[in-house]
Write a protein that holds these residues in place. Sequence first.
Motif, PDB file in Angstrom:
ATOM      1  N   UNK A 147       0.936  -1.196   0.071  1.00 51.96           N
ATOM      2  CA  UNK A 147      -0.103  -0.027  -0.052  1.00 51.96           C
ATOM      3  C   UNK A 147       0.675   1.145  -0.040  1.00 51.96           C
ATOM      4  N   UNK A 148       1.941   1.203   0.805  1.00 52.85           N
ATOM      5  CA  UNK A 148       2.828   2.355   0.887  1.00 52.85           C
ATOM      6  C   UNK A 148       3.382   2.667  -0.620  1.00 52.85           C
ATOM      7  N   UNK A 149       4.007   1.493  -1.139  1.00 53.39           N
ATOM      8  CA  UNK A 149       5.166   2.017  -2.213  1.00 53.39           C
ATOM      9  C   UNK A 149       3.992   2.327  -3.361  1.00 53.39           C
ATOM     10  N   UNK A 150       2.833   1.848  -3.475  1.00 52.11           N
ATOM     11  CA  UNK A 150       1.556   2.284  -4.510  1.00 52.11           C
ATOM     12  C   UNK A 150       1.339   3.818  -4.308  1.00 52.11           C
ATOM     13  N   UNK A 151       1.174   4.115  -2.748  1.00 49.90           N
ATOM     14  CA  UNK A 151       0.678   5.551  -2.295  1.00 49.90           C
ATOM     15  C   UNK A 151       1.991   6.572  -3.062  1.00 49.90           C
ATOM     16  N   UNK A 152       3.238   6.176  -2.783  1.00 53.27           N
ATOM     17  CA  UNK A 152       4.227   6.961  -3.113  1.00 53.27           C
ATOM     18  C   UNK A 152       4.690   6.881  -4.360  1.00 53.27           C
ATOM     19  N   UNK A 153       4.036   5.915  -5.404  1.00 55.59           N
ATOM     20  CA  UNK A 153       4.657   5.968  -6.746  1.00 55.59           C
ATOM     21  C   UNK A 153       4.133   7.215  -7.723  1.00 55.59           C
ATOM     22  N   UNK A 154       4.612   7.458  -8.694  1.00 56.27           N
ATOM     23  CA  UNK A 154       4.165   8.611  -9.950  1.00 56.27           C
ATOM     24  C   UNK A 154       2.933   8.140 -10.477  1.00 56.27           C
ATOM     25  N   UNK A 155       2.483   6.781 -10.376  1.00 56.99           N
ATOM     26  CA  UNK A 155       1.328   6.508 -10.974  1.00 56.99           C
ATOM     27  C   UNK A 155       1.703   5.742 -12.242  1.00 56.99           C
ATOM     28  N   UNK A 156       2.823   5.554 -12.572  1.00 55.44           N
ATOM     29  CA  UNK A 156       3.284   4.863 -13.721  1.00 55.44           C
ATOM     30  C   UNK A 156       3.955   3.589 -13.450  1.00 55.44           C
ATOM     31  N   UNK A 157       5.082   3.853 -12.552  1.00 60.15           N
ATOM     32  CA  UNK A 157       5.870   2.508 -12.204  1.00 60.15           C
ATOM     33  C   UNK A 157       6.442   2.584 -10.625  1.00 60.15           C
ATOM     34  N   UNK A 158       6.459   1.636 -10.056  1.00 59.37           N
ATOM     35  CA  UNK A 158       6.925   1.456  -8.697  1.00 59.37           C
ATOM     36  C   UNK A 158       8.273   0.801  -8.857  1.00 59.37           C
ATOM     37  N   UNK A 199      12.532   0.749  -6.703  1.00 64.01           N
ATOM     38  CA  UNK A 199      13.180   0.814  -5.441  1.00 64.01           C
ATOM     39  C   UNK A 199      13.229   1.830  -4.544  1.00 64.01           C
ATOM     40  N   UNK A 200      12.888   3.028  -5.192  1.00 63.58           N
ATOM     41  CA  UNK A 200      12.816   4.339  -4.517  1.00 63.58           C
ATOM     42  C   UNK A 200      11.731   4.499  -3.436  1.00 63.58           C
ATOM     43  N   UNK A 201      10.661   3.709  -3.753  1.00 63.86           N
ATOM     44  CA  UNK A 201       9.678   3.721  -2.845  1.00 63.86           C
ATOM     45  C   UNK A 201       9.570   2.771  -1.835  1.00 63.86           C
ATOM     46  N   UNK A 202      10.445   1.834  -1.633  1.00 58.38           N
ATOM     47  CA  UNK A 202      10.550   0.860  -0.682  1.00 58.38           C
ATOM     48  C   UNK A 202      11.003   1.156   0.645  1.00 58.38           C
ATOM     49  N   UNK A 203      10.939   0.821   1.733  1.00 57.80           N
ATOM     50  CA  UNK A 203      11.368   1.224   2.929  1.00 57.80           C
ATOM     51  C   UNK A 203      12.765   0.814   2.844  1.00 57.80           C
ATOM     52  N   UNK A 204      13.760   1.629   3.529  1.00 56.31           N
ATOM     53  CA  UNK A 204      15.131   1.230   3.742  1.00 56.31           C
ATOM     54  C   UNK A 204      15.669   0.009   3.552  1.00 56.31           C
ATOM     55  N   UNK A 205      14.985  -0.940   4.360  1.00 55.78           N
ATOM     56  CA  UNK A 205      15.530  -2.169   4.435  1.00 55.78           C
ATOM     57  C   UNK A 205      15.217  -3.182   3.381  1.00 55.78           C
ATOM     58  N   UNK A 206      14.436  -2.665   2.611  1.00 52.84           N
ATOM     59  CA  UNK A 206      13.934  -3.421   1.255  1.00 52.84           C
ATOM     60  C   UNK A 206      14.882  -2.893   0.101  1.00 52.84           C
ATOM     61  N   UNK A 207      15.230  -1.556   0.348  1.00 51.14           N
ATOM     62  CA  UNK A 207      15.473  -0.797  -1.028  1.00 51.14           C
ATOM     63  C   UNK A 207      16.884  -1.155  -1.710  1.00 51.14           C
ATOM     64  N   UNK A 208      17.853  -1.530  -0.782  1.00 51.99           N
ATOM     65  CA  UNK A 208      19.132  -1.947  -1.408  1.00 51.99           C
ATOM     66  C   UNK A 208      18.899  -3.308  -2.023  1.00 51.99           C
TER      67      UNK A 208
END
Length: 638
Positions: A553-564, A566-575
Amino acid sequence: MPFLVVDEKGNTSRYPIAGRAITIGRAPDNTVMLADEKASRHHCLLEQQPDKSWVLRDLKSRNGTFLHGEPVLEESIQFGETFQIGTARISLFSEESSAFETKNAIEAIPESALPTAEPVAVGILEAFRAFSKPAEEDTPKSLYFAAARFTGQLLPGVRVAVCVADERGEARPRGFFNFISGTPENELPPNFQSNANKLLSPRARTQVKPRGATVPPCVYLPLKAGDRLAGVLYVERESKESEFTETQVALLEQAAHVVSVAAGAALSRANEDALAAKIANFEHELEDVRRELEAKLDLQTAELTALRIEAESREPDKKWQHDYSNIIGASSSMQEVFRMLDKVTDLPVPVLILGEPGTGKELIARALHFNSSRAKTGRFVAENCAALPDTLFESELFGYVKGAFTGADRDKVGLFGHADGGTIFLDEIGEISPAMQAKLLRVIEEGEIRPIGSKVSKKVDFRLVCATNRDLAEQVRKGAFRQDLFFRINVVTIRLPALRERKEDIPVMVDHFFKVAARESGHAQLKMDRGVLRAMLSYHWPGNVRELENEVKKIVALSDGKKVDAAQLSPHLRQVAEEESMSETGTSLKDVVENVEKRKIVEAIERTKGNKSRAAELLGLSRLGLRKKMDRYGIASD
């Protein structure tokens, strides 16, 4: 009989050690009384151990006791070794010692060649005892210090430093003898470095330096092992007035051969340690590669599972007697849960659901109710027991009558009353107090409730389903949960697996949650980078399905509406997601491994707050190895 030789303010005294201990200090009651003001009244103790060895113990002195230039609290001491209290130098010798004989350590040198002011040799026996300790410890440091001690005990009144070349080709002292402070390298003369560096050459010869205005008489000797240069031996006089004689220089040149062997052994030991560290580092790298490959295999397995589930969903599911379409679970562990549900759905027995928070215990409870015949005759009522204080527990579950207490202006039907003919689900059953456990037990046993303030009990027909993330059996053993209540609710047990135990279900869950969240946010065409799924497969999900759903839900909410991505993931998942994106765009496995290595180095430096030595230790590298890797990856050193 062993004895001490005390050299203090130009006077030398000999003290036999008759017993097993000897005390040293300024007080008259000491065995050895010192005049130096830096000595405490009772400064230190020298004590013989059962195995005949000797231990030097500082008695909490004000200025400390120094052995090999380092302060000691309690340290073993060998015959021939010297310790320092202020300006007093105290040496321990065995009864066989030749400390007071005026003959040379090397019998070939004629007695007539010896200087008359002081003896040349302390004694071959005491000198070679310097190597007894490093023979046991087998470390580069102990070998360097033993070589320095050996040389210093051949000639009285000298200081010794054993040097080897560092990675930049400069002579660095590694072993010392007879220096006073804890930083003996600071006691070396100002021109030491330049003179020592000149001897790091295959053609180097012994250099004897006369006393100067600021430097004592000294000798620089090259340490050679065949064609290989092991280092430099430096020997200086304590007194500026006494020059080295030709005989003494000849003695040092012979001693240099022994020191060369010891220095060579120390270098070999250091290289062996460095090789072991490098092997350990390679093992870490291989483990990282293994994990990467394992994660990729998990991803491929999950994708195949998702395809299989999609294919199976196109046909009516005849596998189960009841409908579990609201529960995502194609893994073998979830299939076992469904099999258990099929067996007990219509049985009139209590069910206890065990599982970590977020595993979907309420979903299972709802499936039990809505797939049973009770869905037609009664309601599904759920309550979280952990959220109810004792003051409200009874009224919420059993209800009350008008006037039962202040504020009770009307009758209230409790949750058990609402569940009459249906199912009541009590989540976190392990959190209720012993008093409430007794009241709940009465309702389960008798099948009737008595609202607060009422004198009449009421029969209720309910199916009891409980859930907890606690080990109730252990709670019973501790006396925190009633045994009779435990037996009543634990008739049928259903254990829900943690999400990390059924990773093959993650792609299907992510797809489901992603579509729902994208639809609710109005981004029906939203796409997900593959690295995001890779990261989710690699994560251990302590919050289970609930945490996974919230992350989507969080990564969808933070997306630009086109693509999700790594930038939207929580820090522990981003790397992890960034690494997967790299690999999907054609980056080699070697590049991925190097990226992991770079991240590990940065994390280690951050954890140690910039301490390179500590960071190297955490990573299993030498400090030089860490610095080379930092230069290779362009990691700033400050």
